[in-house]
Design a protein around this motif. Structure first.
Motif, mmCIF file in Angstrom:
data_model
loop_
_atom_site.group_PDB
_atom_site.id
_atom_site.type_symbol
_atom_site.label_atom_id
_atom_site.label_comp_id
_atom_site.label_asym_id
_atom_site.label_seq_id
_atom_site.Cartn_x
_atom_site.Cartn_y
_atom_site.Cartn_z
ATOM 1 N N UNK A 132 0.819 -1.220 0.000
ATOM 2 C CA UNK A 132 0.000 0.000 0.000
ATOM 3 C C UNK A 132 0.850 1.266 0.000
ATOM 4 N N UNK A 133 2.070 1.160 0.503
ATOM 5 C CA UNK A 133 2.938 2.341 0.551
ATOM 6 C C UNK A 133 3.584 2.633 -0.802
ATOM 7 N N UNK A 134 3.417 1.713 -1.758
ATOM 8 C CA UNK A 134 4.015 1.909 -3.079
ATOM 9 C C UNK A 134 3.201 2.854 -3.953
ATOM 10 N N UNK A 135 2.075 3.314 -3.455
ATOM 11 C CA UNK A 135 1.242 4.219 -4.247
ATOM 12 C C UNK A 135 1.944 5.548 -4.523
ATOM 13 N N UNK A 136 3.042 5.824 -3.798
ATOM 14 C CA UNK A 136 3.792 7.056 -4.074
ATOM 15 C C UNK A 136 4.469 6.985 -5.442
ATOM 16 N N UNK A 137 4.455 5.791 -6.043
ATOM 17 C CA UNK A 137 5.014 5.617 -7.382
ATOM 18 C C UNK A 137 4.006 5.980 -8.467
ATOM 19 N N UNK A 138 2.849 6.475 -8.026
ATOM 20 C CA UNK A 138 1.785 6.924 -8.935
ATOM 21 C C UNK A 138 1.210 5.798 -9.792
#
Length: 254
Positions: free
Chosen positions: A117-123
């Motif tokens: 879920x924290x990988x969403x910063x990769x857009x």
């Protein structure tokens, strides 16, 4: 004169002195080097590297760096290896097109304990983040590494792959245990090779300056650059984990 960040200013000023640089391996749980005294080379920003000049009339400041060291160690810990590009191989296992830079950032994040879920910063969407997360976990066999990293011996001690004790006996978080295990193993690989490399090269023509974790920096006379490349391009063969490729780059190139 133009820098405003006080930390960077302090770092640059520390490089002006001529004190011997010394490191400490015991201030971190993994043995990763920190500067004990002398120039604060570990915090020098890339944009300021051009302040380091060669002592030779015709010389270069070169960095000898392991290629994807920690990801490669993860593979080897699971009896896997690759001669190709790790991040492109992961891209090929994913059902959608993802830029190599996105896979690289995701891999590093996951190896340091990020959740999907924290990988969403990769857009990218949460669904795609989950797929990337699962593929990377399976590719590196992280569940198997957790078992080795969590193991406590009869002396109530955790150790890295080579048997060096880790100062993390009270740690329970899986991602921290994996990070400690892999990072400390990478420290031992790096320092073993750097010791070997310094003993091989002509120190009058390739002067070792300092270590930046999995890279070592040399001041090299131009006439010796070809020989240095020849030596480094052979890579490093560890008698337990096998072959590790390396690369040579200009350290202070703008």
């Amino acid at each position: 004169e133009v820098e405003k960040n006080e930390t960077i200013i302090s770092c640059i000023k520390s490089l002006r002195n001529s004190r011997r640089l010394s490191y400490d391996m015991f201030k971190t749980s993994t043995g990763r080097l920190v500067v004990d005294s002398g120039p604060q080379v570990l915090t020098l920003p890339s944009k300021n590297r051009s302040i380091i000049k060669s002592s030779f009339k015709e010389g270069k400041i070169l960095s000898i760096d392991f290629s994807t060291l920690e990801p490669r160690i993860c593979l080897k810990l699971n009896n896997k290896d690759t001669n190709g590009d790790i991040y492109e191989e992961i891209s090929d296992l994913i059902s959608f097109n993802a830029d190599r830079s996105v896979i690289k950032r995701a891999t590093i994040s996951i190896l340091y304990g990020a959740s999907y879920s924290s990988l969403t910063h990769l857009n990218i969407s949460l669904e795609r983040c989950k797929e990337i997360y699962n593929v990377i976990n399976e590719y590196f066999g992280l569940d198997n590494i957790v078992k080795d990293a969590s193991y406590v011996d009869e002396n109530d001690t955790r150790k890295n792959f080579f048997g060096r004790p880790l100062d993390n006996i009270n740690e329970t978080r899986k991602h921290i245990l994996v990070n400690n295990y892999v990072q400390s193993t990478a420290v031992d690989i790096s320092l073993s090779y750097f010791y070997e490399l310094v003993s091989i090269l002509d120190k009058e023509l390739a002067k070792p300056l300092f270590v930046l974790h999995d890279a070592i920096i040399f001041d090299v006379k131009s006439s010796y650059v070809e020989e240095l490349n020849r030596v480094v391009n052979k890579g490093y063969n560890d008698n337990q984990l096998g072959y590790f490729p390396l690369k040579v780059e200009e350290f202070n190139k703008k």
